[in-house]
Scaffold this motif. Sequence first.
Motif, mmCIF file in Angstrom:
data_model
loop_
_atom_site.group_PDB
_atom_site.id
_atom_site.type_symbol
_atom_site.label_atom_id
_atom_site.label_comp_id
_atom_site.label_asym_id
_atom_site.label_seq_id
_atom_site.Cartn_x
_atom_site.Cartn_y
_atom_site.Cartn_z
ATOM 1 N N ALA A 18 0.848 -1.206 0.000
ATOM 2 C CA ALA A 18 0.000 0.000 0.000
ATOM 3 C C ALA A 18 0.865 1.230 0.000
ATOM 4 O O ALA A 18 0.545 2.226 0.620
ATOM 5 N N LEU A 19 1.997 1.164 -0.687
ATOM 6 C CA LEU A 19 2.913 2.307 -0.670
ATOM 7 C C LEU A 19 2.299 3.496 -1.384
ATOM 8 O O LEU A 19 1.686 3.356 -2.423
ATOM 9 N N GLY A 20 2.524 4.666 -0.824
ATOM 10 C CA GLY A 20 2.021 5.867 -1.460
ATOM 11 C C GLY A 20 3.002 6.405 -2.464
ATOM 12 O O GLY A 20 2.651 6.761 -3.564
ATOM 13 N N HIS A 21 4.291 6.494 -2.098
ATOM 14 C CA HIS A 21 5.263 7.100 -2.984
ATOM 15 C C HIS A 21 6.634 6.549 -2.643
ATOM 16 O O HIS A 21 7.002 6.447 -1.481
ATOM 17 N N CYS A 22 7.382 6.170 -3.656
ATOM 18 C CA CYS A 22 8.663 5.517 -3.432
ATOM 19 C C CYS A 22 9.714 6.131 -4.323
ATOM 20 O O CYS A 22 9.415 6.723 -5.353
ATOM 21 N N ILE A 23 10.959 5.953 -3.926
ATOM 22 C CA ILE A 23 12.108 6.326 -4.742
ATOM 23 C C ILE A 23 12.953 5.074 -4.914
ATOM 24 O O ILE A 23 13.391 4.485 -3.940
ATOM 25 N N TYR A 24 13.175 4.665 -6.148
ATOM 26 C CA TYR A 24 14.006 3.511 -6.433
ATOM 27 C C TYR A 24 15.274 4.010 -7.105
ATOM 28 O O TYR A 24 15.222 4.625 -8.163
ATOM 29 N N GLU A 25 16.398 3.702 -6.515
ATOM 30 C CA GLU A 25 17.661 4.230 -7.002
ATOM 31 C C GLU A 25 18.437 3.144 -7.717
ATOM 32 O O GLU A 25 18.364 1.964 -7.354
ATOM 33 N N PRO A 26 19.220 3.536 -8.746
ATOM 34 C CA PRO A 26 19.970 2.555 -9.527
ATOM 35 C C PRO A 26 21.129 1.983 -8.732
ATOM 36 O O PRO A 26 21.513 2.523 -7.702
ATOM 37 N N PRO A 27 21.729 0.908 -9.210
ATOM 38 C CA PRO A 27 22.822 0.263 -8.491
ATOM 39 C C PRO A 27 24.047 1.155 -8.360
ATOM 40 O O PRO A 27 24.424 1.861 -9.296
ATOM 41 N N ASN A 28 24.668 1.131 -7.165
ATOM 42 C CA ASN A 28 25.956 1.776 -6.899
ATOM 43 C C ASN A 28 25.964 3.258 -7.152
ATOM 44 O O ASN A 28 26.997 3.845 -7.415
ATOM 45 N N LYS A 29 24.797 3.904 -7.112
ATOM 46 C CA LYS A 29 24.728 5.350 -7.302
ATOM 47 C C LYS A 29 23.826 5.931 -6.233
ATOM 48 O O LYS A 29 22.667 6.244 -6.473
ATOM 49 N N PRO A 30 24.348 6.062 -5.002
ATOM 50 C CA PRO A 30 23.507 6.530 -3.900
ATOM 51 C C PRO A 30 23.116 7.970 -4.068
ATOM 52 O O PRO A 30 23.834 8.765 -4.674
ATOM 53 N N GLU A 31 21.952 8.305 -3.546
ATOM 54 C CA GLU A 31 21.428 9.656 -3.595
ATOM 55 C C GLU A 31 21.457 10.259 -2.206
ATOM 56 O O GLU A 31 21.436 9.538 -1.205
ATOM 57 N N PRO A 32 21.493 11.583 -2.065
ATOM 58 C CA PRO A 32 21.471 12.199 -0.747
ATOM 59 C C PRO A 32 20.153 11.942 -0.050
ATOM 60 O O PRO A 32 19.099 11.894 -0.665
ATOM 61 N N ASN A 33 20.250 11.770 1.278
ATOM 62 C CA ASN A 33 19.047 11.508 2.052
ATOM 63 C C ASN A 33 18.189 12.742 2.136
ATOM 64 O O ASN A 33 18.673 13.861 2.091
ATOM 65 N N THR A 114 17.050 6.672 -11.640
ATOM 66 C CA THR A 114 16.336 6.838 -10.377
ATOM 67 C C THR A 114 14.856 7.048 -10.681
ATOM 68 O O THR A 114 14.503 7.923 -11.470
ATOM 69 N N VAL A 115 14.018 6.254 -10.057
ATOM 70 C CA VAL A 115 12.585 6.278 -10.327
ATOM 71 C C VAL A 115 11.852 6.814 -9.104
ATOM 72 O O VAL A 115 12.000 6.294 -8.001
ATOM 73 N N TYR A 116 11.089 7.878 -9.326
ATOM 74 C CA TYR A 116 10.171 8.399 -8.307
ATOM 75 C C TYR A 116 8.784 7.859 -8.637
ATOM 76 O O TYR A 116 8.305 8.022 -9.754
ATOM 77 N N LEU A 117 8.153 7.216 -7.659
ATOM 78 C CA LEU A 117 6.870 6.556 -7.906
ATOM 79 C C LEU A 117 5.829 7.054 -6.917
ATOM 80 O O LEU A 117 6.087 7.152 -5.716
ATOM 81 N N THR A 118 4.661 7.389 -7.431
ATOM 82 C CA THR A 118 3.527 7.730 -6.588
ATOM 83 C C THR A 118 2.311 6.968 -7.081
ATOM 84 O O THR A 118 2.246 6.584 -8.258
ATOM 85 N N GLU A 119 1.376 6.734 -6.185
ATOM 86 C CA GLU A 119 0.219 5.926 -6.520
ATOM 87 C C GLU A 119 -1.056 6.748 -6.522
ATOM 88 O O GLU A 119 -1.066 7.916 -6.133
ATOM 89 N N ARG A 120 -2.116 6.100 -6.943
ATOM 90 C CA ARG A 120 -3.422 6.743 -7.032
ATOM 91 C C ARG A 120 -3.867 7.224 -5.652
ATOM 92 O O ARG A 120 -3.797 6.508 -4.673
ATOM 93 N N GLY A 121 -4.334 8.467 -5.601
ATOM 94 C CA GLY A 121 -4.807 9.042 -4.357
ATOM 95 C C GLY A 121 -3.728 9.668 -3.507
ATOM 96 O O GLY A 121 -4.006 10.187 -2.427
ATOM 97 N N ASN A 122 -2.459 9.622 -3.962
ATOM 98 C CA ASN A 122 -1.362 10.174 -3.180
ATOM 99 C C ASN A 122 -0.633 11.296 -3.914
ATOM 100 O O ASN A 122 0.504 11.623 -3.567
ATOM 101 N N VAL A 123 -1.241 11.855 -4.933
ATOM 102 C CA VAL A 123 -0.641 12.971 -5.663
ATOM 103 C C VAL A 123 -1.133 14.266 -5.036
ATOM 104 O O VAL A 123 -2.324 14.588 -5.100
ATOM 105 N N ASN A 124 -0.243 15.014 -4.419
ATOM 106 C CA ASN A 124 -0.596 16.283 -3.803
ATOM 107 C C ASN A 124 0.612 17.206 -3.846
ATOM 108 O O ASN A 124 1.723 16.804 -4.233
ATOM 109 N N TYR A 125 0.403 18.444 -3.425
ATOM 110 C CA TYR A 125 1.474 19.430 -3.495
ATOM 111 C C TYR A 125 2.680 19.053 -2.645
ATOM 112 O O TYR A 125 3.829 19.185 -3.097
ATOM 113 N N PRO A 126 2.507 18.619 -1.382
ATOM 114 C CA PRO A 126 3.690 18.258 -0.589
ATOM 115 C C PRO A 126 4.550 17.176 -1.242
ATOM 116 O O PRO A 126 5.782 17.255 -1.192
ATOM 117 N N ILE A 127 3.912 16.185 -1.883
ATOM 118 C CA ILE A 127 4.679 15.135 -2.548
ATOM 119 C C ILE A 127 5.467 15.709 -3.724
ATOM 120 O O ILE A 127 6.652 15.410 -3.913
#
Length: 492
Positions: A18-33, A114-127
Amino acid sequence: MFCSVGDSVRGFISPFLALGHCIYEPPNKPEPNMPGIDAVCCGSPPPHSAAAEEEEDTEDISAHSYVCKFNGQADRWDCGESEYKRDVLQQVIRAHDNKDGRRTIDQLKDFGITVYLTERGNVNYPILRKVVEHASKSKASGSKNARCFLYKDENGRLYNLTLNNGSGGLAGSWQSTNTSFSGLQALVALTVLSRVLPCYDDTGSYIYPGYLSLIIGIILSEEISYAWLNCSMFITGTPSVAAHTIISNFDSDWPRKLALLVLTLAGLSDLVDANGQKYLTLVGVAMSISILAANLGSRAWHFMNWKTLGQGRKVVPIISYVLAVFTGLLLPYIGFGKIQAGGKSAIQLIVMNALIVAIVFVLSGAEKVQQFLVNGSENCNQDNANITVGIWIALTSITCIFAAQKIKPNARYPSDDTDPILIEDPTSPVGYKVPNFPDFKIDPILLSGDELSCLGMKAVTVIGLFLGIGAGALVVSSGLYDYMEQVNNYLS
């Protein structure tokens, strides 16, 4: 809740739970927290079906191409079979009818995206704001990972999430303005306008703009436009124009409009007195100089390939504007478009334009020229302006000559990535989209929050009716003043 999954976490998300929004990052390429993003492992992947295994084994001839390279040692052409990235991704999508988002995102990760993912019902300005801030901070940290922003519907199908708020038209206008931007005209205007500044200390001077607002608003329209957007894109590091419309509090070109408004008011002697005209003229000229310097400085920052600041605190846009003005005054010639050639041609460009600016500035000291631009400035002490601008032209020529030696010319050969999986899109909040997916366009106006959440619909309706009637009554009462006065005289 956000979900950040690295390459080490390959087993994740049992149909995304039931994830609302996720970030999937590619191998060996870390992103800042980023605050609000947790590194979690969500379940294990469902087992592959037999049908899926058969579809994966099916070979599509159209997905292959032959790449031939010349072998100098063997004096022959070596040809090998390869797959296009887009075709590989399309095979994964077709194998599951675009309903297995986990498989598709895995493939995108393998391509280094890097993939930013959001789901139905979780699209809003803060996201949207968090995604833009994370992408810009990643860019500021030196990460060159390609990014995309995807939306998953209730059936598991993936779409490119884009904005339908006119950001595409704004991006086209901004790019056209940047193409026609003339660094020489901007620098000449900046130096000529500086002749008005010595009138600040001259208590007996009386100045007002002649045709200055007309020249700045029409002739120099490209050089004085989009200063705030230039700072946002080149110095702050905003991923796209669509992202700027999400982060920025205003989309219109307010710096240019305010400068022209002040100069227009300064020319209306019926509204303001002599001192008011003088100080309004000085304020309008100072604003115009700062806008010209900001446009030159933001472009110079971009051409020097300096590190961007990244979105975050609300003071970042102001800091970016101040840095742009300072850079434009220190390295004005680096903001010229042709400076990207680098080397000797860049130094030649600086020297030639410095001579042109100096000659035009000397000619602008003529009395007729001063009266045409700002009437009365010819009576102010121009010696200080001549000395200051002369020293400034010499120093900036030196600084720009040394800075130009660090500019790397644009690549004359095709890039290594001749098969990009993403394409640039100014309507995407992260600047890129996957052409294999359809677009899901959203209007940010529909995402605006309810500012009166404590009141019901009926209460808001009643308050709106009273305020609307009150506003109309106020305007009507201003028109009845003369009639009421006649009635009072008749009664008295």
